[in-house]
Design a protein around this motif. Structure first.
Motif, short mmCIF file in Angstrom:
data_model
loop_
_atom_site.label_atom_id
_atom_site.label_comp_id
_atom_site.label_asym_id
_atom_site.label_seq_id
_atom_site.Cartn_x
_atom_site.Cartn_y
_atom_site.Cartn_z
N PRO A 1 49.83 113.89 -34.52
CA PRO A 1 49.30 113.94 -33.15
C PRO A 1 49.50 112.66 -32.37
O PRO A 1 49.64 112.70 -31.14
N GLY A 2 49.55 111.52 -33.04
CA GLY A 2 49.73 110.26 -32.31
C GLY A 2 51.05 110.15 -31.59
O GLY A 2 51.17 109.39 -30.62
N ASP A 3 52.07 110.90 -32.04
CA ASP A 3 53.36 110.86 -31.34
C ASP A 3 53.21 111.36 -29.91
O ASP A 3 53.68 110.72 -28.96
N ALA A 4 52.56 112.51 -29.73
CA ALA A 4 52.41 113.08 -28.39
C ALA A 4 51.48 112.22 -27.54
O ALA A 4 51.72 112.05 -26.34
N LEU A 5 50.42 111.67 -28.13
CA LEU A 5 49.51 110.84 -27.35
C LEU A 5 50.19 109.54 -26.90
O LEU A 5 49.99 109.09 -25.77
N ALA A 6 50.98 108.94 -27.78
CA ALA A 6 51.71 107.74 -27.38
C ALA A 6 52.75 108.07 -26.32
O ALA A 6 53.00 107.28 -25.40
N ARG B 1 61.63 111.59 -35.63
CA ARG B 1 60.35 111.02 -35.21
C ARG B 1 60.42 110.54 -33.76
O ARG B 1 59.45 110.69 -33.00
N SER B 2 61.53 109.97 -33.35
CA SER B 2 61.68 109.55 -31.95
C SER B 2 61.65 110.75 -31.02
O SER B 2 61.02 110.72 -29.95
N LEU B 3 62.32 111.84 -31.41
CA LEU B 3 62.29 113.04 -30.58
C LEU B 3 60.88 113.63 -30.51
O LEU B 3 60.51 114.23 -29.49
N ASP B 4 60.10 113.46 -31.55
CA ASP B 4 58.74 113.97 -31.53
C ASP B 4 57.91 113.24 -30.47
O ASP B 4 57.11 113.86 -29.75
N LEU B 5 58.06 111.93 -30.37
CA LEU B 5 57.35 111.20 -29.33
C LEU B 5 57.86 111.58 -27.94
O LEU B 5 57.08 111.74 -27.00
N LEU B 6 59.18 111.75 -27.80
CA LEU B 6 59.73 112.16 -26.52
C LEU B 6 59.28 113.57 -26.15
O LEU B 6 59.17 113.90 -24.95
N LEU B 7 59.03 114.42 -27.14
CA LEU B 7 58.50 115.74 -26.86
C LEU B 7 57.13 115.66 -26.20
O LEU B 7 56.85 116.38 -25.22
N GLY B 8 56.27 114.77 -26.72
CA GLY B 8 54.97 114.60 -26.09
C GLY B 8 55.08 114.05 -24.68
O GLY B 8 54.35 114.48 -23.77
N ALA B 9 55.99 113.11 -24.46
CA ALA B 9 56.16 112.55 -23.12
C ALA B 9 56.71 113.59 -22.16
O ALA B 9 56.25 113.71 -21.01
N ALA C 1 47.45 108.59 -14.69
CA ALA C 1 46.72 107.36 -14.95
C ALA C 1 47.37 106.17 -14.30
O ALA C 1 46.91 105.05 -14.45
N GLY C 2 48.41 106.36 -13.56
CA GLY C 2 49.13 105.27 -12.91
C GLY C 2 50.30 105.84 -12.15
O GLY C 2 50.34 107.04 -11.87
N PRO C 3 51.26 105.04 -11.78
CA PRO C 3 52.43 105.56 -11.08
C PRO C 3 53.20 106.52 -11.97
O PRO C 3 53.33 106.33 -13.17
N ALA C 4 53.69 107.60 -11.34
CA ALA C 4 54.43 108.61 -12.09
C ALA C 4 55.71 108.02 -12.64
O ALA C 4 56.41 107.28 -11.97
N ARG C 5 56.01 108.36 -13.90
CA ARG C 5 57.20 107.85 -14.56
C ARG C 5 58.00 108.99 -15.14
O ARG C 5 57.47 110.05 -15.45
N SER C 6 59.25 108.75 -15.32
CA SER C 6 60.13 109.72 -15.94
C SER C 6 59.83 109.81 -17.43
O SER C 6 59.37 108.84 -18.04
N PRO C 7 60.09 110.97 -18.07
CA PRO C 7 59.92 111.04 -19.53
C PRO C 7 60.77 110.03 -20.27
O PRO C 7 60.42 109.65 -21.40
N LEU C 8 61.86 109.59 -19.67
CA LEU C 8 62.68 108.57 -20.33
C LEU C 8 61.97 107.23 -20.43
O LEU C 8 62.44 106.34 -21.13
N ALA C 9 60.85 107.08 -19.73
CA ALA C 9 60.08 105.85 -19.84
C ALA C 9 59.52 105.66 -21.25
O ALA C 9 59.17 104.55 -21.64
N ALA C 10 59.41 106.75 -22.01
CA ALA C 10 58.90 106.68 -23.38
C ALA C 10 59.96 106.29 -24.38
O ALA C 10 59.66 106.20 -25.58
#
Length: 467
Positions: free
Chosen positions: A81-86, A198-206, A245-254
């Motif tokens: 779960p921490g992947d999506a939250l991060a 694992r990197s794709l998992d975090l990008l999935l959450g973003a 929670a702040g300025p909108a960012r692209s998913p690539l920001a993750a």
């Protein structure tokens, strides 16, 4: 007649002349019944003979549940779960519906990979780890393969609910998992494939958090959803998914956070390639150095940030030529009005005084009234809670404390048990690393929520091994 009975009894083997036992396994006199010695095993019948059929384990319901928990390695689930939250924190949004869908999809794909891993390694595990569920006969290979396929389909279905961009990332993640388990695991590209997963998992959450935005219609009719393309900046209009929670960012920001998590995963996978036989000292030492470098990079990146800058390095908050300023003293939704009392350009201005008595300056109509709430990104106020640096330091320290000592022990004594312990420590260390990445992105609440999973993962790891 008596002589015939005695002669027949004398012809029986010694093991069959034992006194008959009752229903509770004891002789009628109260003593345990002796085990017959059939001469096959050489130990009085207590050891299994080669021609005996072993009892099939896992017939009971409790044994079946335990077999599946071992197959899925449920103690390692808490690192997901921490992947999506991060990822949600990296794009500057609070967790919402898209984040929940990403977590569900990640859990399904993670467990699909676990089942597929044991199915692909069933012949190897029969030699190295015969206690695993498939070699021991508690779970059939077809059942494990079917579970992997069903969980993969469920994960993709959940990702599709978050939009086409999230489904595209989840499809790449599923393909990476299957390619790793079926082929890449035993090649030099194995650690890189696992790091990419694992990197794709975090990008999935973003991606799911930033793009699974539902727009409310003007009338009472049903809401229409419009998926966004990957890389686009989500709008700041009303949505029912996640609060900005702040300025909108692209998913690539993750991407920077995904690379950090991928580098850690690469090291853990490199160590796991020696957990069955052991014997590698250089690999744990190299991974220990990498772990220390990652922790230092997370702390150094946060210290280099200045007020008003985004939490993710390398991303500009204001596009060239744009009038949007996140560090403006007034809320972006209510920008400061121009000074209506200032004379127009070219007008005579005595002494160049901006507020001549003949033309008094009008009040700033865009300024909030006294006592009005000012947003947290005011230039004279911290952009994150004051405890964020302390939490980030604590999370990073927990990451080093969890991953470092087992790696050092495995380097000093590269035996299979210590190597497996180093792999387990590396898996559990993903949790504080995810918390540190969330805190670095300005979401200490998400970091605390991730760290709350540590006691659960630790207690369950004592019952079910994560490796």
């Amino acid at each position: 007649m008596r002589r015939l009975l005695l002669s027949a009894l004398g012809a029986l083997p010694a093991g069959l002349r034992a006194a008959p036992a009752g229903l509770n396994g004891r002789v009628r006199g109260g003593r345990p019944a002796a085990a017959p010695d059939d001469g096959l095993s050489g130990t009085g019948g207590t050891a299994p003979a080669p021609d005996r059929h072993r009892p099939s384990p896992g017939r009971g319901r409790g044994d079946t549940v335990r077999a599946w928990t071992e197959l899925f390695r449920v103690s390692a689930l808490f690192s997901v779960p921490g992947d999506a939250l991060a990822g949600a924190a990296a794009v500057g949004r609070s967790p919402g519906r898209g984040t929940a869908l990403a977590i569900g999809a990640s859990l399904c794909l993670y467990e699909a990979g676990m089942a597929l891993n044991d199915w692909a390694d069933r012949e190897e595990d029969a030699v190295d780890r015969p206690h695993r569920p498939i070699p021991s006969g508690r779970i059939s290979p077809s059942a494990a393969l079917g579970a992997a396929g069903a969980l993969t389909a469920a994960g993709l279905a959940l990702a599709a609910r978050a939009g086409r961009p999230a489904l595209a990332v989840a499809t790449g993640l599923a393909a990476t998992v299957w390619a790793y388990d079926l082929h890449l695991k035993h090649t030099k590209a194995g650690p890189a494939a696992m790091a990419a997963a694992r990197s794709l998992d975090l990008l999935l959450g973003a991606t799911a958090t930033a793009t699974a935005t539902a727009y409310a219609g003007t009338g009472p009719g049903p809401r229409a959803t419009r998926p966004m393309r990957l890389g686009a900046v989500p709008p700041t209009g009303p949505d029912n998914v996640a609060r900005a929670a702040g300025p909108a960012r692209s998913p690539l920001a993750a991407l920077p956070a995904a690379l950090v998590l991928g580098a850690h995963t690469y090291g853990v996978t490199a160590v796991s390639r020696h957990e069955a036989q052991g014997g590698s000292t250089a690999v744990p030492l190299a991974v220990l150095a990498t772990t220390t470098a990652l922790a230092a990079a997370v702390l150094a990146t946060h210290q280099r940030q200045r007020p008003g800058e985004p939490a993710t390095p390398g991303l500009a908050t204001t596009a060239p030529g744009s009038s949007y300023r996140p560090d403006h003293p007034h809320h972006p939704a209510a920008p400061a009005m121009p000074d209506l009392g200032a004379p127009p350009p070219g007008t005579y201005r005595p002494h160049h005084h901006p507020h001549h008595p003949a033309a008094p300056a009008m009040p700033d109509l865009g300024a909030p009234l006294p006592g009005t709430y000012r947003p947290s990104h005011h230039p004279h106020r911290p952009t994150a809670p004051a405890l964020t640096p302390l939490l980030l330091t604590a999370f990073t320290g927990a990451y080093l404390r969890t991953a470092g000592p087992p790696l050092l022990h495995a380097a000093l004594n590269p035996s299979p048990p210590l190597t497996q312990r180093a792999v387990g420590g590396g898996i559990r260390a993903m949790i504080p690393l995810q918390a540190a990445l969330a805190a670095r992105a300005g979401a200490p609440g998400s970091g605390l929520a991730v760290m709350a999973l540590v006691p659960l993962a630790r207690s369950l790891a004592r019952k079910v091994s994560p490796t």
